[in-house]
Design a protein around this motif. Structure first.
Motif, short mmCIF file in Angstrom:
data_model
loop_
_atom_site.label_atom_id
_atom_site.label_comp_id
_atom_site.label_asym_id
_atom_site.label_seq_id
_atom_site.Cartn_x
_atom_site.Cartn_y
_atom_site.Cartn_z
N THR A 113 7.79 3.43 -16.94
CA THR A 113 7.00 4.24 -17.86
C THR A 113 7.09 5.70 -17.44
O THR A 113 7.02 6.01 -16.25
CB THR A 113 5.52 3.82 -17.88
N SER A 172 5.43 9.53 -18.64
CA SER A 172 4.45 10.18 -19.51
C SER A 172 4.48 11.69 -19.36
O SER A 172 4.67 12.22 -18.25
CB SER A 172 3.03 9.68 -19.18
N THR A 173 4.28 12.38 -20.47
CA THR A 173 4.02 13.81 -20.48
C THR A 173 2.71 14.00 -21.25
O THR A 173 2.09 13.04 -21.72
CB THR A 173 5.13 14.59 -21.19
N HIS A 198 3.51 12.58 -24.88
CA HIS A 198 4.05 11.27 -25.24
C HIS A 198 4.24 10.41 -23.99
O HIS A 198 4.51 10.93 -22.90
CB HIS A 198 5.40 11.44 -25.94
N THR A 199 4.12 9.09 -24.18
CA THR A 199 4.46 8.12 -23.13
C THR A 199 5.60 7.24 -23.62
O THR A 199 5.55 6.71 -24.74
CB THR A 199 3.26 7.25 -22.77
N THR A 200 6.63 7.11 -22.80
CA THR A 200 7.78 6.26 -23.11
C THR A 200 7.85 5.12 -22.11
O THR A 200 7.93 5.34 -20.91
CB THR A 200 9.10 7.06 -23.04
N GLY A 201 7.81 3.89 -22.62
CA GLY A 201 8.11 2.72 -21.81
C GLY A 201 9.58 2.41 -21.93
O GLY A 201 10.20 2.69 -22.96
N ARG A 246 9.34 6.05 -29.86
CA ARG A 246 7.94 6.27 -30.25
C ARG A 246 7.58 5.42 -31.46
O ARG A 246 8.35 5.27 -32.42
CB ARG A 246 7.63 7.75 -30.51
N SER A 256 5.60 2.22 -25.96
CA SER A 256 5.52 3.67 -26.09
C SER A 256 4.39 4.06 -27.04
O SER A 256 3.86 3.23 -27.79
CB SER A 256 6.86 4.24 -26.58
N THR A 257 4.04 5.34 -27.03
CA THR A 257 2.91 5.81 -27.82
C THR A 257 3.14 5.61 -29.31
O THR A 257 4.21 5.92 -29.84
CB THR A 257 2.66 7.31 -27.57
N ASP A 311 11.38 13.62 -27.15
CA ASP A 311 11.02 12.51 -26.25
C ASP A 311 12.18 12.16 -25.33
O ASP A 311 12.00 11.96 -24.12
CB ASP A 311 10.66 11.25 -27.05
N HIS A 348 13.52 13.53 -16.65
CA HIS A 348 12.84 12.68 -15.67
C HIS A 348 13.84 11.80 -14.90
O HIS A 348 13.66 11.53 -13.71
CB HIS A 348 11.82 11.81 -16.40
#
Length: 361
Positions: A33, A35-36, A39-42, A87, A92-93, A109, A116
């Motif tokens: 995971t 996150s910023t 947004h959160t991305t799994g 997304r 994810s969000t 995203d 990252h």
């Protein structure tokens, strides 16, 4: 109401992700995971974190796990393979407005996720997109070419700014008077029947997935795609989905249950919102960094039996061919769901291309 300001139903705050989403993953596939503030991305991943990044972007109506059959084989070619839940999907969000699902937001995203993962101008990556994930991959290539060593699209070719899908319809199969938008009628339906379609899909997610995710065959190319009549029918399946059992050639029971659980959790309004930002997406595509050209090495993978993206029997790929500096093409004998139906063949195509670029073992 402006479609981009329309609300999207979101899961209840604090609702847990269904355990089916990650149940039974192969031992070599991990979860992560990132996150910023926005947004959160799994995501799922395979391979060593120090290897070059290979980003796999899924389309509608799928999630990261749609790539599960190719993750470990591509990692064995020397890549850190990462497949995000985009997304509105999976872990994810799920954002609250239709405008939150514009191409620009989605590309952002991915750029944040790539940073990252250590991608930079000195450590470039390869991005592969399927279905609606392909336009995201193509837009990454035209807006951020400095980050890419290569880009690939599966099923959906690059459409340069100003190009139109409706200019490349087989009019013998889809007479203009009866099918003005040809097989792309469903795209218009996502605008004119947005709430109705989301409600229809949410009412029977298992049936929808069992009905649309079927293997391809030559006979499919002899008839019109059901996507061409969505508006005239008043919905995709106004009388209910016609199938109840998944096609094992595309989804085994575990993958079927995972995808159904994912879409029941997020709902279809978010997934469908990807189709509702046409004006914003066109403006973003036009504001590219390359003059609309694909300047990085590119691969397009045709799906021979895809009855919507009929790229082998129409002129649909021609704008891409004219706009690409370095384009390879390959064909996989599959329907639309290439990574599930023919994973070994897709891995072989991608691996050959990556080796030709000196990027794979």
């Amino acid at each position: 109401m402006d479609a981009t300001a329309a609300p999207v139903d979101t899961p209840p705050v604090g609702s847990a992700f269904p355990p089916e989403l990650h149940a039974g993953l192969p031992s070599g596939v991990g979860t992560g995971t990132f996150s910023t503030a926005r947004h959160t991305t799994g995501y799922l991943s395979a391979g060593r974190s120090g290897d070059p990044v290979l980003l796999l972007i899924h389309g509608w109506p799928e999630f990261a796990r749609s790539w599960v059959r190719v993750l470990e084989p591509l990692a064995s070619a020397g890549f850190h393979v990462v497949a995000p839940d985009m997304r509105g999907y999976g872990t994810s969000t799920v954002h609250p407005q239709v405008g939150d699902y514009s191409t620009e937001e989605i590309v952002t995203d991915m750029i944040e996720l790539l940073a990252h993962l250590g991608v930079s101008e000195q450590s470039r990556c390869v991005v592969v997109g399927h279905d609606h994930g392909a336009p995201i991959a193509w837009n990454i290539a035209t807006h951020h070419p400095e980050l890419l060593a290569g880009v690939a699209g599966v099923c959906v070719p690059y459409m340069p700014p100003g190009a139109a899908l409706t200019d490349h319809i087989d009019r013998e199969l889809y007479p203009a008077a009866e099918y003005p938008y040809g097989q792309w009628d469903y795209l218009i339906a996502h605008l004119s029947l947005a709430e109705k379609i989301a409600e229809e899909f949410d009412a029977d997610v298992p049936g929808v997935i069992a009905s649309i995710m079927r293997a391809g065959s030559p006979r499919h190319l002899e008839r019109r795609a059901p996507n061409a009549s969505v508006r005239s029918r008043g919905g995709w399946f106004p009388d209910g989905p016609p199938r109840r059992e998944p096609d094992p050639r595309v989804l085994d029971d575990t993958e079927y249950e995972a995808l159904v659980a994912s879409l029941q959790h997020t709902g279809f309004a978010a997934a469908n919102a990807w189709y509702r930002n046409n004006r914003a997406n066109a403006e973003y595509a036009a504001a590219n960094a390359t003059g609309g050209r694909l300047t990085v090495p590119a691969l397009f993978v045709h799906a021979r039996y895809d009855i919507v993206c009929t790229t082998l029997t129409t002129s649909l790929p021609e704008p891409m061919r004219r706009a690409a500096d370095d384009l390879d093409e390959a064909v996989v004998d599959a329907g639309h769901w290439v990574a599930q139906e023919k994973p070994a063949e897709l891995v072989a195509v991608l691996s050959r291309w990556l080796r030709s670029l000196g990027l794979a073992r």
